[in-house]
Design a protein around this motif. Structure first.
Motif, PDB file in Angstrom:
ATOM      1  N   PHE A   1       2.865  11.161  -0.758  1.00 32.02           N
ATOM      2  CA  PHE A   1       3.926  10.605   0.080  1.00 32.02           C
ATOM      3  C   PHE A   1       3.645   9.137   0.401  1.00 32.02           C
ATOM      4  O   PHE A   1       4.544   8.300   0.341  1.00 32.02           O
ATOM      5  N   ALA A   2       2.408   8.824   0.742  1.00 34.82           N
ATOM      6  CA  ALA A   2       2.062   7.438   1.054  1.00 34.82           C
ATOM      7  C   ALA A   2       2.303   6.541  -0.155  1.00 34.82           C
ATOM      8  O   ALA A   2       2.856   5.447  -0.025  1.00 34.82           O
ATOM      9  N   GLY A   3       1.930   7.006  -1.329  1.00 30.99           N
ATOM     10  CA  GLY A   3       2.159   6.225  -2.542  1.00 30.99           C
ATOM     11  C   GLY A   3       3.632   6.059  -2.854  1.00 30.99           C
ATOM     12  O   GLY A   3       4.086   4.976  -3.230  1.00 30.99           O
ATOM     13  N   LEU A   4       4.392   7.132  -2.700  1.00 31.90           N
ATOM     14  CA  LEU A   4       5.834   7.075  -2.934  1.00 31.90           C
ATOM     15  C   LEU A   4       6.499   6.080  -1.997  1.00 31.90           C
ATOM     16  O   LEU A   4       7.318   5.253  -2.416  1.00 31.90           O
ATOM     17  N   VAL A   5       6.123   6.112  -0.755  1.00 37.21           N
ATOM     18  CA  VAL A   5       6.738   5.230   0.227  1.00 37.21           C
ATOM     19  C   VAL A   5       6.303   3.783  -0.009  1.00 37.21           C
ATOM     20  O   VAL A   5       7.083   2.853   0.196  1.00 37.21           O
ATOM     21  N   LEU A   6       5.092   3.584  -0.471  1.00 36.46           N
ATOM     22  CA  LEU A   6       4.638   2.231  -0.777  1.00 36.46           C
ATOM     23  C   LEU A   6       5.495   1.619  -1.887  1.00 36.46           C
ATOM     24  O   LEU A   6       5.882   0.448  -1.819  1.00 36.46           O
TER      25      LEU A   6
END
Length: 107
Positions: A18-23
């Motif tokens: 999720f953190a990577g997707l949002v980044l």
């Protein structure tokens, strides 16, 4: 049935994903904002700031979910595992709201 501690590796992976997707979403949002000329940037600034802050919240909760899940997998109390799951749900909600806001802004 798997115990709560048994799924913490999955929660940690999901939080990091999720953190990577949002980044990536934040990068695309910033690029879109930069595509406007200076006068137009002033007009759309509020809308883009809302998206960026929602995205930041998603990254923060995703990373928190990852950290708590790793701690829970290493033997921390069960409340830490629940904290990881709640953080993951908040990260997912933030991603959903940022995507919904973006979709509704396209007219």
């Amino acid at each position: 049935m798997a115990g709560l501690a048994d799924v913490m590796g999955d929660v940690a992976g999901a939080g990091a994903a999720f953190a990577g997707l949002v980044l990536v979403f934040m990068g695309a949002t910033t690029t879109a904002y930069e595509g406007f000329d200076q006068p137009a940037q002033k007009l759309v600034r509020k809308k883009f700031l809302q998206r960026i802050w929602l995205s930041f919240v998603g990254i923060a909760f995703g990373m928190l979910a990852t950290a708590l899940a790793l701690l829970a997998g290493a033997g921390a109390p069960e409340c830490v595992a629940w904290g990881a799951i709640i953080s993951l749900a908040l990260a997912a909600s933030s991603v959903l709201f940022a995507a919904l806001q973006t979709a509704l802004d396209i007219r």
